[in-house]
Write a protein that holds these residues in place. Structure first.
Motif, PDB file in Angstrom:
ATOM      1  N   ALA A  55      31.940  34.652  47.032  1.00  0.00           N
ATOM      2  CA  ALA A  55      32.254  34.896  45.718  1.00  0.00           C
ATOM      3  C   ALA A  55      32.207  36.054  45.414  1.00  0.00           C
ATOM      4  N   ASP A  56      32.846  36.941  44.799  1.00  0.00           N
ATOM      5  CA  ASP A  56      32.356  38.377  44.164  1.00  0.00           C
ATOM      6  C   ASP A  56      32.677  38.147  42.564  1.00  0.00           C
ATOM      7  N   ASP A  57      31.828  38.720  41.732  1.00  0.00           N
ATOM      8  CA  ASP A  57      32.067  38.710  40.501  1.00  0.00           C
ATOM      9  C   ASP A  57      31.749  37.326  39.387  1.00  0.00           C
ATOM     10  N   THR A  99      41.294  32.039  41.145  1.00  0.00           N
ATOM     11  CA  THR A  99      41.967  33.559  41.026  1.00  0.00           C
ATOM     12  C   THR A  99      41.090  34.715  41.841  1.00  0.00           C
ATOM     13  N   LEU A 100      40.052  34.216  42.092  1.00  0.00           N
ATOM     14  CA  LEU A 100      39.023  35.537  42.723  1.00  0.00           C
ATOM     15  C   LEU A 100      38.658  35.022  44.131  1.00  0.00           C
TER      16      LEU A 100
END
Length: 161
Positions: free
Chosen positions: A45-47, A65-66
């Motif tokens: 995961a990023d962010d 969504t990411l």
């Protein structure tokens, strides 16, 4: 629980071991993750990271969504093959590390995870993170610094296992 953080993982000891990367916006979380991807880590995961517990362990994944995306500052948000989820075995705080730090842990959802502080934009940061995962974050159940304190050498072939 959703955190403003990143999560990457490396295959060590027969399973994926996750590293939660926390820091302020613009601190270099995605940059560190991106450089670790070039060292054999995989994106989780990023962010944003969704955390949960199961069986006394902490796990994380990307919000739907990411999923499969990472921000490459100066370029765009780009697609990146990603793991659907990973356990969290080590936490990294972006900041200025002490020369020889005291033991530290980060607690989320009632579970403690070994914590290190790294300057994420240093060229050696991915190497330090990989070594920390090998030596410090070998598992939440293991002793912090256990292998180093006992004088145990890493297996032949370095940290690519």
């Amino acid at each position: 629980m959703i955190l403003h953080a990143g999560l990457i993982a490396a295959f060590r000891g027969g399973r994926w071991r996750g590293v939660l990367i926390e820091g302020a916006s613009g601190a270099g979380k995605s940059d560190l993750a991106l450089r670790c991807l070039d060292r054999g880590f995989r994106l989780v995961a990023d962010d944003r990271v969704t955390l949960w517990t199961s069986g006394g362990r902490l796990y994380g994944r990307a919000p739907e969504t990411l999923a499969g995306r990472i921000e490459v500052r100066g370029l765009d948000v780009v697609a990146e093959p990603a793991l659907a989820w990973s356990g969290v075995d080590l936490a990294v705080r972006c900041g200025t590390p002490e020369r020889i730090p005291e033991r530290a842990f980060l607690t989320h959802l009632g579970l403690s995870t070994p914590l290190i502080t790294l300057a994420p934009l240093e060229s050696s940061a991915p190497v330090k993170l990989s070594r920390a995962l090998q030596h410090l974050g070998g598992g939440q159940e293991g002793a912090y610094l256990g292998g180093l304190a006992a004088g145990v050498s890493p297996p032949p072939g370095g940290d690519s296992r």
